[in-house]
Design an enzyme around this catalytic site. Structure first.
Site, short mmCIF file in Angstrom:
data_model
loop_
_atom_site.label_atom_id
_atom_site.label_comp_id
_atom_site.label_asym_id
_atom_site.label_seq_id
_atom_site.Cartn_x
_atom_site.Cartn_y
_atom_site.Cartn_z
N HIS A 112 0.82 -1.22 0.00
CA HIS A 112 0.00 0.00 0.00
C HIS A 112 0.85 1.27 0.00
CE1 HIS A 112 -3.72 -2.17 0.35
NE2 HIS A 112 -3.39 -2.72 1.50
N ASP A 151 -2.79 -10.56 -2.70
CA ASP A 151 -3.36 -10.07 -1.44
C ASP A 151 -4.84 -9.77 -1.65
OD1 ASP A 151 -4.02 -7.86 0.66
OD2 ASP A 151 -2.06 -8.59 1.30
N HIS A 153 -6.49 -7.33 -0.48
CA HIS A 153 -6.66 -5.89 -0.68
C HIS A 153 -5.92 -5.46 -1.94
CE1 HIS A 153 -7.02 -6.68 3.67
NE2 HIS A 153 -7.92 -5.71 3.66
N ASP A 240 -4.51 -12.94 2.88
CA ASP A 240 -5.76 -12.62 3.56
C ASP A 240 -6.99 -12.93 2.72
OD1 ASP A 240 -4.87 -10.62 1.92
OD2 ASP A 240 -4.94 -9.04 3.41
#
Length: 439
Positions: A112, A151, A153, A240
């Site tokens: 991120h 991931d 996200h 995740d």
């Protein structure tokens, strides 16, 4: 003794001195359970699999990638530098031929963290995959690199770092941004004017399980990789998407992650998210390690795994099939204009407000790319953290033409004269000149 088909290096760094909080899933135990599991399963008894210690990334390694304001040392702790150094160690093992493949099991994560960094976003301060990739290019020459981010996200930071780079293919498989942080990662986000089609976003509906992910791999990711022909494939290995993860809504399993990596055959994997620290991560990391080494992973099972209860509906599978066709079309027939920014005076300009959720502040930013016909073009950034001083960043690309290089130094001199900039940073990849000024 069991022998690995591919020699594999495992780099561990649990970051004992860094955590969001003592009870937050992003804490040191996140990797300690994995470390115990790999030893108990005898992973390092397999011939060809070996554990290594991380390097420590330098300020230059970080500032080769990021505009850091006020400076790298202010945004990255020692743990961040060692985490990035673990990814660098993985690159060294592969690039120098000591190992066929490498898996950096390190934290804190990084995907991120955007091109400009003023603090932490989504638990990330610096982008460890990007730092590794640019270390490779700096030390081993120009490479076409594909980063496949698995991931849950969207990897908005990695997307931002490589938005204008035609030699980096970024593919992100993630839970639909309409349902999860950071709320981005839609197919229309396909790259800047110099990198159109090199960003491939595949937003998946909540509840996607092994079948859905493997459909995406077979019908979208692998055909795109085959066409791009990268020198290196990197798995930004967020975990995740697992069905037990406490902060997401997907149904992926340890077997699914292993099968994905068996198909992808990444040269390097780097750990990202994944917060079911006991019931998922040890098993997922074991499965990925075995798959990368070419060793049978069929026995890997996490508690509570029941594929029948996790399987998605036919409607969801049909929806995923439609997404696959759509993103392939964007890659093979990229749009003529970027979805972000406007053209003004020969520059492509983006104005953005970026929220740093971990620390709770907003950055106002104007990014401009010079649309040069002879090279990738100059990149300049004007940025201000709310209530803070202004910063100015300028990047001269590796293969910059003389005109862009000269104009870059003229803009740097002009920025130094202007009193509104408190911090100035130059990234000159062509001459390996990295400068920063603070007033």
């Amino acid at each position: 003794m069991l022998k690995a088909e591919n020699s594999l290096g495992i780099i561990f760094f649990p970051a004992f001195d860094w955590a969001i909080s003592p009870t937050h899933p992003e804490r040191e135990e996140r990797l300690l359970y994995t470390q115990d599991q790999l030893r108990e399963e005898g992973l390092f008894d397999i011939e060809g699999i070996r554990e290594y210690k991380p390097e420590v990334a330098s300020s230059e390694d970080i500032e080769r990638v990021h505009f850091c304001f006020p400076e790298a040392e202010a945004v990255a702790t020692r743990s961040h530098c060692i985490s990035a150094g673990g990814a660098i160690k993985a690159a060294q093992l592969v690039m120098e031929g000591e190992r066929d493949r490498a898996f950096a099991l390190v934290r804190p994560p990084g995907h991120h963290a955007m091109k400009t960094v003023q603090g932490s976003r989504g638990f990330c301060a610096i982008n460890i995959e990007a730092i590794m990739c640019e270390y490779i290019r700096e030390n081993y020459g120009p490479k076409r690199i594909a980063i496949v981010d698995t991931d849950c996200h969207h990897g908005d930071g990695t997307q931002d770092v490589y938005w204008h780079d035609p030699d980096t293919l970024f593919i992100s498989l993630h839970q639909d941004g309409r349902t999860l942080y950071p709320g981005t990662g839609f197919p229309k986000e396909s790259g800047g004017p110099k990198g159109l089609g090199r960003t491939v976003n595949i937003p998946l509906p909540p509840g996607t399980s092994d079948a859905g992910f493997m459909m995406v791999m077979e019908n979208a990711v692998m055909p795109i990789l085959e066409d791009f022909k990268p020198d290196l494939i990197i798995n930004s290995a967020g975990q995740d998407n697992h069905f037990t993860d406490p902060i997401t809504n997907m149904n992926f399993s340890a077997q699914g992650y292993a099968a994905l990596n068996s198909m992808l055959k990444p040269d390097i994997a780097v750990l990202e998210g994944g917060y079911a620290i006991q019931g998922a991560l040890p098993y997922v990391n074991l499965g990925i390690s075995l798959a990368m080494a070419g060793v049978d992973y069929s026995h890997v099972r996490e508690p509570g795994f029941n594929p029948e209860t996790l399987k998605e509906s036919e409607e969801i599978m049909d929806y995923i099939a439609t997404i696959c066709e759509g993103v392939k079309d964007i890659y093979f027939n990229p749009p003529t204009e970027s979805s972000e920014g406007v053209i003004s005076g020969g520059w492509s300009v983006r104005h953005r407000n970026i929220f740093y959720d971990t620390e709770g502040f907003t950055e106002s930013q104007t990014e401009s790319l010079l649309l040069c016909e002879n090279c990738r073009g100059l990149l300049k950034v004007e940025t201000q953290r709310e209530g803070g001083p202004m910063g100015f960043g300028l990047e001269i690309p590796t293969a910059a033409c003389d005109s862009c290089r000269n104009q870059g130094y003229s803009l740097l001199e002009e920025a130094q004269v202007k009193s509104r900039y408190r911090y100035i940073q130059l990234i000159n990849r062509k001459d390996k000149d990295y400068l920063r000024y603070g007033f």
